[in-house]
Every structure is written in structure tokens, then in C-alpha cells.
Design a protein around this motif. Sequence first.
Motif, PDB file in Angstrom:
ATOM      1  N   UNK A  16      13.409   6.429   6.442  1.00 17.17           N
ATOM      2  CA  UNK A  16      13.006   6.508   7.854  1.00 17.17           C
ATOM      3  C   UNK A  16      11.641   5.860   8.063  1.00 17.17           C
ATOM      4  N   UNK A  17      11.504   5.222   9.201  1.00 17.83           N
ATOM      5  CA  UNK A  17      10.303   4.455   9.498  1.00 17.83           C
ATOM      6  C   UNK A  17       9.176   5.335  10.024  1.00 17.83           C
ATOM      7  N   UNK A  30       3.436   0.586   2.949  1.00 17.22           N
ATOM      8  CA  UNK A  30       3.065  -0.341   4.013  1.00 17.22           C
ATOM      9  C   UNK A  30       2.761  -1.687   3.382  1.00 17.22           C
ATOM     10  N   UNK A  31       2.850  -2.726   4.177  1.00 21.32           N
ATOM     11  CA  UNK A  31       2.501  -4.057   3.702  1.00 21.32           C
ATOM     12  C   UNK A  31       1.004  -4.273   3.926  1.00 21.32           C
ATOM     13  N   UNK A  43       0.872  -1.180   0.000  1.00 22.77           N
ATOM     14  CA  UNK A  43       0.000   0.000   0.000  1.00 22.77           C
ATOM     15  C   UNK A  43       0.908   1.228   0.000  1.00 22.77           C
ATOM     16  N   UNK A  44       0.777   2.087  -0.992  1.00 22.55           N
ATOM     17  CA  UNK A  44       1.648   3.249  -1.156  1.00 22.55           C
ATOM     18  C   UNK A  44       0.819   4.524  -1.033  1.00 22.55           C
ATOM     19  N   UNK A  72       5.028   1.076  11.259  1.00 22.57           N
ATOM     20  CA  UNK A  72       3.922   0.815  10.343  1.00 22.57           C
ATOM     21  C   UNK A  72       4.280   1.006   8.878  1.00 22.57           C
ATOM     22  N   UNK A  73       5.172   1.934   8.584  1.00 27.14           N
ATOM     23  CA  UNK A  73       5.458   2.278   7.189  1.00 27.14           C
ATOM     24  C   UNK A  73       6.900   2.755   7.069  1.00 27.14           C
ATOM     25  N   UNK A  74       7.323   2.988   5.826  1.00 24.48           N
ATOM     26  CA  UNK A  74       8.683   3.484   5.600  1.00 24.48           C
ATOM     27  C   UNK A  74       8.688   4.406   4.385  1.00 24.48           C
ATOM     28  N   UNK A  75       9.428   5.510   4.507  1.00 24.94           N
ATOM     29  CA  UNK A  75       9.546   6.464   3.395  1.00 24.94           C
ATOM     30  C   UNK A  75      10.564   5.942   2.386  1.00 24.94           C
TER      31      UNK A  75
END
Length: 322
Positions: free
Chosen positions: A67-68, A112-113, A34-35, A81-84
Motif C-alpha cells: 500500500x502506498x 522512498x526514492x 531510502x528505507x 511518497x512511499x510504499x510498504x
Amino acid sequence: MKDGYIEKCCTPEKADYEKIRKYTRRDFSEEELYIFSLTLCSNDIDRDYEKFSVPALKELAVLFLGKTGIRDHSMKSSDQSARIFDTWVENIPGRKTEDGEDYYRLRAKAYMVKSDENKAFITDIEAGIKKEVSVSCAMGCSVCSVCGKSRKSGKCSHINGKEYDGRLCFSILSNAADAYEWSFVAVPAQRDAGVTKSFSSDKGTFCMTDIKKILDTQDSTVMLTRKEAGEIRAYIEEKEELAALGEEYKKSIIKELVSLCAKAMPQMDLKVFGGVAAVMTTKELLSFKAAFQKQQAAENMPAPQLLAAKGKAKDSFNEFRI
């Protein structure tokens, strides 16, 4: 500042997946990820009356790559939860900052996954419930907008948020030193956004004034580098050692003061006086000590052998009569 928020789920390009592969340990299909795009911060004045310079935004763009994204600035790995994977700085034509400069903002893309664990979270993002974000970073320089002096120099007396001759006072942040993380938050520090800022020294050395500022302005989590944490520990240990020496010095003064009191006022209950002395400040103890010593010196002053008795005639010569 009207930024620091998730914008929407964006349509990924092929190049996006190539950038994402730099951060994953295996290749993920388009259906697995998911982007979304987001605005991290800008050069407008925030609620703390601070703003990033445009060069600082460009420096942060590099630092925030990879960064996370976490939740509420939590330090738990389970809250990641996500990463840039992509960042850039863009100008919005025609828009001005509160202080009249052209408006620039730091944009990013994150992934995100699509897992069962993240399903509800992704739904909240798409529904606009999870929208605000806050970034945590370290800035090397903070300059007063009124006088142009460094906030760290101690030579600036202007207060952020106040006006001086019609000019609003705020701090301009530059020389980005580090970017820690970005977080999904309910109530961001900035207007509709939020930036949790810490300050590293221009010379790479520790500044306790900056740490105090962080502690005073943050309500919950405070981000520190390993170096800052280590130097805070050293600072505390140094103060503890000085405090121990101060306590020993104070005890020696109390002991000496009780001894002086015993000589000056034999009728005094020394146990009671010792209890009173124990709660005195060092300044008060030294004052009492000086008074007792002055009294003792006056009492022990030797009198001349030929000193005439008070009230007697000078020519009586009684001192020599047999």
C-alpha cells in the motif's frame, strides 16, 4: 494510543531489497532508495474509543503490503511518497492496553526514492518533523465492549467513551475487509497516531448507518470503496425518486384542500390560502383536509322530512296544516 508513527531510518537487509523488487518496475541500487520503519496501529483504545482486535492486526498486516504512503490522505497521485514492502505484528512484553490486554502493534517497512523532489521530505523524516502517520482501512465487524452486541444490529444502546458500572465502553473492530492507504499527517485521529476507519457489512452489503458514522467522525477526507460509492449513488437516486413522488402527492393534497376551502369559506382569498398551504407540512395539510371534509359532511347531512322544528311543541302538527 502511543503509536502510528515513523520510527527511524533502518539499516536495510539484503532480503529487504528482494521484497522491494516485487513493487518496482526496475532494479534500484541501495543508494537510490531510502528505507524506514514505522508503526501503523495497535490493539489499544484510540480517541474514537475503538480498538483493533489482535486477529484484525494480523489481517491488516497482509492487506497493507504494497500500500502506498501519501500526504494528508490526499487522493492525488502526485502526493504518493512511499510504499510498504514488509509488515508484521509484534508484542511488547510487559506493556498493557488501556483495557488490560497484552499490547500488540502492527509494524511495517517502507521505501522512498532518493530524488530531488523527495530530498526535503526525507530530511523532515530524519529530523522527526514528519513523524505521525494515519492509516485508512475498512473493518467488517464492530462489537460493543460492554454487551458484546454488534454495533450494526441496532440492539446496542451503549455509547462509546461512557462508563457502565465502572466499565469503559468502546468498540472492538475485527474482520479487516480492506486497507486503502497510509498517510503522513500533522494531526492524526488517534493519540499520537491515527486510524481512519470505514466499515463494510459482515454480509458484504451496504449499511448507510456505517457511512453516516464515517461522515460524522471525519473532519476532511473520507475513504470509500468503489462498491460503497456506487451504492451511495443508488441510495441517493432512490431517495430522489421518492422525494419527487412525495412532492407530487403534496401538490395533489394542496389542490384538494384549496377546493374544500372554497366550498367551506367562500369569502376566503384562495390565492392567499394556497400560499399558506404551500408552506404547511404534509401532516398539517392532512389535518386541515380532514377538518374541512368533516364540516362538509355535517352540512350535507340530509334532514328527515318529518323532523320537528327546534323549539316547537311536539304535538302542534304545524307541518301538516294547510
